[in-house]
Design a protein around this motif. Sequence first.
Motif, PDB file in Angstrom:
ATOM      1  N   VAL A 168       0.743  -1.095   0.046  1.00 13.37           N
ATOM      2  CA  VAL A 168       0.058   0.064  -0.101  1.00 13.37           C
ATOM      3  C   VAL A 168       0.739   1.268   0.003  1.00 13.37           C
ATOM      4  CG1 VAL A 168      -0.072   0.123   2.673  1.00 13.37           C
ATOM      5  CG2 VAL A 168      -2.136   1.233   1.043  1.00 13.37           C
ATOM      6  N   LEU A 169       1.999   1.121   0.494  1.00 26.00           N
ATOM      7  CA  LEU A 169       2.914   2.295   0.483  1.00 26.00           C
ATOM      8  C   LEU A 169       3.276   2.841  -0.895  1.00 26.00           C
ATOM      9  CD1 LEU A 169       5.186   2.026   3.790  1.00 26.00           C
ATOM     10  CD2 LEU A 169       3.747   3.676   3.196  1.00 26.00           C
ATOM     11  N   ALA A 170       4.054   1.299  -1.784  1.00 19.82           N
ATOM     12  CA  ALA A 170       4.335   1.724  -3.046  1.00 19.82           C
ATOM     13  C   ALA A 170       3.006   2.169  -3.911  1.00 19.82           C
ATOM     14  CB  ALA A 170       4.616   0.509  -3.495  1.00 19.82           C
ATOM     15  N   THR A 171       1.700   1.702  -3.531  1.00 16.19           N
ATOM     16  CA  THR A 171       0.678   2.102  -4.311  1.00 16.19           C
ATOM     17  C   THR A 171       0.550   3.755  -4.106  1.00 16.19           C
ATOM     18  OG1 THR A 171      -0.222   0.145  -4.267  1.00 16.19           O
ATOM     19  CG2 THR A 171      -1.830   1.684  -4.902  1.00 16.19           C
ATOM     20  N   LEU A 172       0.477   4.110  -2.758  1.00 13.94           N
ATOM     21  CA  LEU A 172      -0.201   5.371  -2.395  1.00 13.94           C
ATOM     22  C   LEU A 172       1.290   6.326  -3.007  1.00 13.94           C
ATOM     23  CD1 LEU A 172      -1.920   5.368   0.961  1.00 13.94           C
ATOM     24  CD2 LEU A 172      -2.630   5.232  -1.382  1.00 13.94           C
ATOM     25  N   GLY A 173       2.413   5.575  -3.043  1.00 19.86           N
ATOM     26  CA  GLY A 173       3.643   6.526  -3.348  1.00 19.86           C
ATOM     27  C   GLY A 173       3.538   6.950  -4.899  1.00 19.86           C
ATOM     28  N   LEU A 174       3.063   5.905  -5.651  1.00 22.43           N
ATOM     29  CA  LEU A 174       2.900   5.977  -6.937  1.00 22.43           C
ATOM     30  C   LEU A 174       1.885   6.947  -7.171  1.00 22.43           C
ATOM     31  CD1 LEU A 174       3.505   5.307  -9.885  1.00 22.43           C
ATOM     32  CD2 LEU A 174       1.792   3.440  -9.939  1.00 22.43           C
ATOM     33  N   PHE A 175       0.716   6.897  -6.538  1.00 21.25           N
ATOM     34  CA  PHE A 175      -0.199   8.137  -6.677  1.00 21.25           C
ATOM     35  C   PHE A 175       0.072   9.423  -6.473  1.00 21.25           C
ATOM     36  CE2 PHE A 175      -3.988   4.698  -5.777  1.00 21.25           C
ATOM     37  CZ  PHE A 175      -3.692   4.216  -7.116  1.00 21.25           C
ATOM     38  N   TYR A 176       0.587   9.432  -5.376  1.00 20.54           N
ATOM     39  CA  TYR A 176       1.288  10.847  -4.783  1.00 20.54           C
ATOM     40  C   TYR A 176       2.275  11.357  -5.890  1.00 20.54           C
ATOM     41  CZ  TYR A 176      -0.725  11.555  -0.112  1.00 20.54           C
ATOM     42  OH  TYR A 176      -1.541  11.401   0.956  1.00 20.54           O
ATOM     43  N   ALA A 177       3.260  10.484  -6.344  1.00 20.59           N
ATOM     44  CA  ALA A 177       4.075  11.031  -7.348  1.00 20.59           C
ATOM     45  C   ALA A 177       3.487  11.483  -8.594  1.00 20.59           C
ATOM     46  CB  ALA A 177       5.405   9.791  -7.695  1.00 20.59           C
ATOM     47  N   VAL A 178       2.578  10.764  -9.106  1.00 19.91           N
ATOM     48  CA  VAL A 178       1.684  11.268 -10.520  1.00 19.91           C
ATOM     49  C   VAL A 178       1.235  12.505 -10.053  1.00 19.91           C
ATOM     50  CG1 VAL A 178       0.108  10.768 -11.857  1.00 19.91           C
ATOM     51  CG2 VAL A 178       1.600   8.669 -11.383  1.00 19.91           C
ATOM     52  N   ASP A 179       0.838  12.858  -9.057  1.00 18.48           N
ATOM     53  CA  ASP A 179      -0.274  13.896  -8.455  1.00 18.48           C
ATOM     54  C   ASP A 179       0.982  14.880  -8.534  1.00 18.48           C
ATOM     55  OD1 ASP A 179      -2.447  12.813  -8.539  1.00 18.48           O
ATOM     56  OD2 ASP A 179      -2.443  12.628  -6.339  1.00 18.48           O
ATOM     57  N   ARG A 180       1.994  14.813  -7.726  1.00 18.64           N
ATOM     58  CA  ARG A 180       3.041  15.880  -7.823  1.00 18.64           C
ATOM     59  C   ARG A 180       3.664  16.175  -9.358  1.00 18.64           C
ATOM     60  NH1 ARG A 180       3.078  18.708  -2.951  1.00 18.64           N
ATOM     61  NH2 ARG A 180       2.867  16.951  -1.119  1.00 18.64           N
ATOM     62  N   TRP A 181       3.894  15.175  -9.924  1.00 18.13           N
ATOM     63  CA  TRP A 181       4.698  15.421 -11.438  1.00 18.13           C
ATOM     64  C   TRP A 181       3.599  16.125 -12.311  1.00 18.13           C
ATOM     65  CZ3 TRP A 181       9.643  14.394 -12.874  1.00 18.13           C
ATOM     66  CH2 TRP A 181       9.779  14.740 -14.140  1.00 18.13           C
ATOM     67  N   ASN A 182       2.283  15.978 -12.152  1.00 18.82           N
ATOM     68  CA  ASN A 182       1.552  16.716 -12.931  1.00 18.82           C
ATOM     69  C   ASN A 182       0.907  17.842 -12.522  1.00 18.82           C
ATOM     70  OD1 ASN A 182       1.701  14.597 -14.685  1.00 18.82           O
ATOM     71  ND2 ASN A 182       0.067  13.246 -14.137  1.00 18.82           N
ATOM     72  N   GLU A 183       1.582  18.444 -11.327  1.00 17.28           N
ATOM     73  CA  GLU A 183       1.227  19.690 -10.664  1.00 17.28           C
ATOM     74  C   GLU A 183       1.225  20.822 -11.819  1.00 17.28           C
ATOM     75  OE1 GLU A 183      -0.669  21.734  -8.571  1.00 17.28           O
ATOM     76  OE2 GLU A 183       0.014  20.058  -7.297  1.00 17.28           O
ATOM     77  N   LEU A 184       0.073  21.378 -11.851  1.00 19.09           N
ATOM     78  CA  LEU A 184      -0.251  22.522 -12.818  1.00 19.09           C
ATOM     79  C   LEU A 184      -0.887  23.723 -12.097  1.00 19.09           C
ATOM     80  CD1 LEU A 184      -0.407  23.926 -15.570  1.00 19.09           C
ATOM     81  CD2 LEU A 184      -2.476  22.699 -15.910  1.00 19.09           C
ATOM     82  N   PHE A 185      -2.282  23.540 -11.523  1.00 25.72           N
ATOM     83  CA  PHE A 185      -2.934  24.746 -11.102  1.00 25.72           C
ATOM     84  C   PHE A 185      -2.098  25.293  -9.808  1.00 25.72           C
ATOM     85  CE2 PHE A 185      -6.074  22.236 -13.054  1.00 25.72           C
ATOM     86  CZ  PHE A 185      -6.605  23.130 -13.994  1.00 25.72           C
ATOM     87  N   THR A 186      -1.416  24.974  -9.250  1.00 27.32           N
ATOM     88  CA  THR A 186      -0.541  25.588  -8.054  1.00 27.32           C
ATOM     89  C   THR A 186       0.380  26.691  -8.699  1.00 27.32           C
ATOM     90  OG1 THR A 186      -0.812  23.687  -6.604  1.00 27.32           O
ATOM     91  CG2 THR A 186       0.866  25.296  -6.202  1.00 27.32           C
ATOM     92  N   ALA A 187       1.203  26.359  -9.748  1.00 20.04           N
ATOM     93  CA  ALA A 187       1.841  27.030 -10.411  1.00 20.04           C
ATOM     94  C   ALA A 187       1.301  28.462 -11.047  1.00 20.04           C
ATOM     95  CB  ALA A 187       2.769  26.135 -11.383  1.00 20.04           C
ATOM     96  N   LEU A 188       0.084  27.816 -11.628  1.00 19.56           N
ATOM     97  CA  LEU A 188      -0.619  29.244 -12.264  1.00 19.56           C
ATOM     98  C   LEU A 188      -1.455  30.030 -11.298  1.00 19.56           C
ATOM     99  CD1 LEU A 188      -2.229  26.951 -15.225  1.00 19.56           C
ATOM    100  CD2 LEU A 188      -0.232  28.481 -15.324  1.00 19.56           C
ATOM    101  N   PHE A 189      -1.426  29.529  -9.953  1.00 21.57           N
ATOM    102  CA  PHE A 189      -2.523  30.241  -9.284  1.00 21.57           C
ATOM    103  C   PHE A 189      -1.269  30.985  -8.114  1.00 21.57           C
ATOM    104  CE2 PHE A 189      -6.182  27.389  -9.869  1.00 21.57           C
ATOM    105  CZ  PHE A 189      -6.772  28.115 -10.906  1.00 21.57           C
ATOM    106  N   PHE A 190      -0.245  30.403  -7.630  1.00 25.46           N
ATOM    107  CA  PHE A 190       0.343  30.901  -6.579  1.00 25.46           C
ATOM    108  C   PHE A 190       1.914  31.280  -7.026  1.00 25.46           C
ATOM    109  CE2 PHE A 190      -2.820  27.702  -4.926  1.00 25.46           C
ATOM    110  CZ  PHE A 190      -3.617  28.731  -4.396  1.00 25.46           C
ATOM    111  N   ILE A 191       2.301  30.987  -8.258  1.00 26.15           N
ATOM    112  CA  ILE A 191       3.469  31.410  -8.485  1.00 26.15           C
ATOM    113  C   ILE A 191       3.348  32.442  -9.494  1.00 26.15           C
ATOM    114  CG2 ILE A 191       5.505  30.407  -9.613  1.00 26.15           C
ATOM    115  CD1 ILE A 191       5.181  29.530  -6.860  1.00 26.15           C
ATOM    116  N   THR A 192       4.307  33.481  -9.475  1.00 28.42           N
ATOM    117  CA  THR A 192       4.323  34.675 -10.341  1.00 28.42           C
ATOM    118  C   THR A 192       5.638  34.466 -11.083  1.00 28.42           C
ATOM    119  OG1 THR A 192       5.179  36.175  -8.513  1.00 28.42           O
ATOM    120  CG2 THR A 192       2.970  36.088  -8.949  1.00 28.42           C
TER     121      THR A 192
END
Length: 287
Positions: free
Chosen positions: A191-215
């Motif tokens: 379950v750690l490996a599975t959730l680690g994969l989920f978290y890593a994909v979410d982190r790698w595909n991060e988009l809106f945080t940069a558009l909203f909070f990074i100038t």
Amino acid sequence: MNRPSLWFQIVNYAFFILLSIVTLYPFWYTLVGSLVPFEEFADQALLLLPRYVTFQAYEQIFETSTIPNAYGITAFSTIVGTALNLLFTSIGAYVLSRRNLPGKMIFFTAILFTMLFSGGLIPIYLTLHSYGLINNVWVYILPSLINTFYLIIMKTSFHSIPDSLEEAAEIDGCSHFGILFRIFLPLSLPVLATLGLFYAVDRWNELFTALFFITDTDKYTLQAVLYNMLTSVDTTTQNVITTDRENMATEQVKLATIIVAIVPILLVYPFLQRFFIKGVLIGSVKG
């Protein structure tokens, strides 16, 4: 096998083969389009096999500092963020899995509430601004340390561990952190490996945080840079793409950037695939 079953098998295989081709071709077109010379890319609408291979598009990507810099920020966010995600999710799941925790249902309901309702973009922005996270690379990590859904999966997984192991550890004088790191986590590697994969994909595909909070564009993630490239109408405003080289299509640079963005996460998945199904079932089925 009788005739109706044989025809069903033939139609079934043909359908799924065709579906696989339709699904995989856009990825193949992106890869081939980023590797072929400009003339071949411009002349052929359907790219199947490249006659000549060139890496000019990839060379042009890494000639500027924008893509490598975004790559570094995305890698930092993915590696450090995923590690902190698993750490805090494990601690939270361990606390919620304690059967004698006072006010357990109140805490669990409050956590579950965040999964259903959000404060909105403006309150989130004001909160992050008060902590000095606006235009800060840690904004990619700290506000999303725990995903409620993943927390529930890990909590359910911890419930499946026998109480006798915990009781034996307590008799030996093991603390709660010792029980977590010496018993629960080693027994929860799938379950750690599975959730680690989920978290890593979410982190790698991060988009809106940069558009909203990074100038500052120098602190953009790879996905944000790619988004700007794909949505910008005026290519002269893109500091990623240069026009110094002849026979280099802007579209090919975009295709090469897409490949650069998706390949790392695709390479990670095969190493965690054997944990994937088992980890999801451990966190969702109890019996």
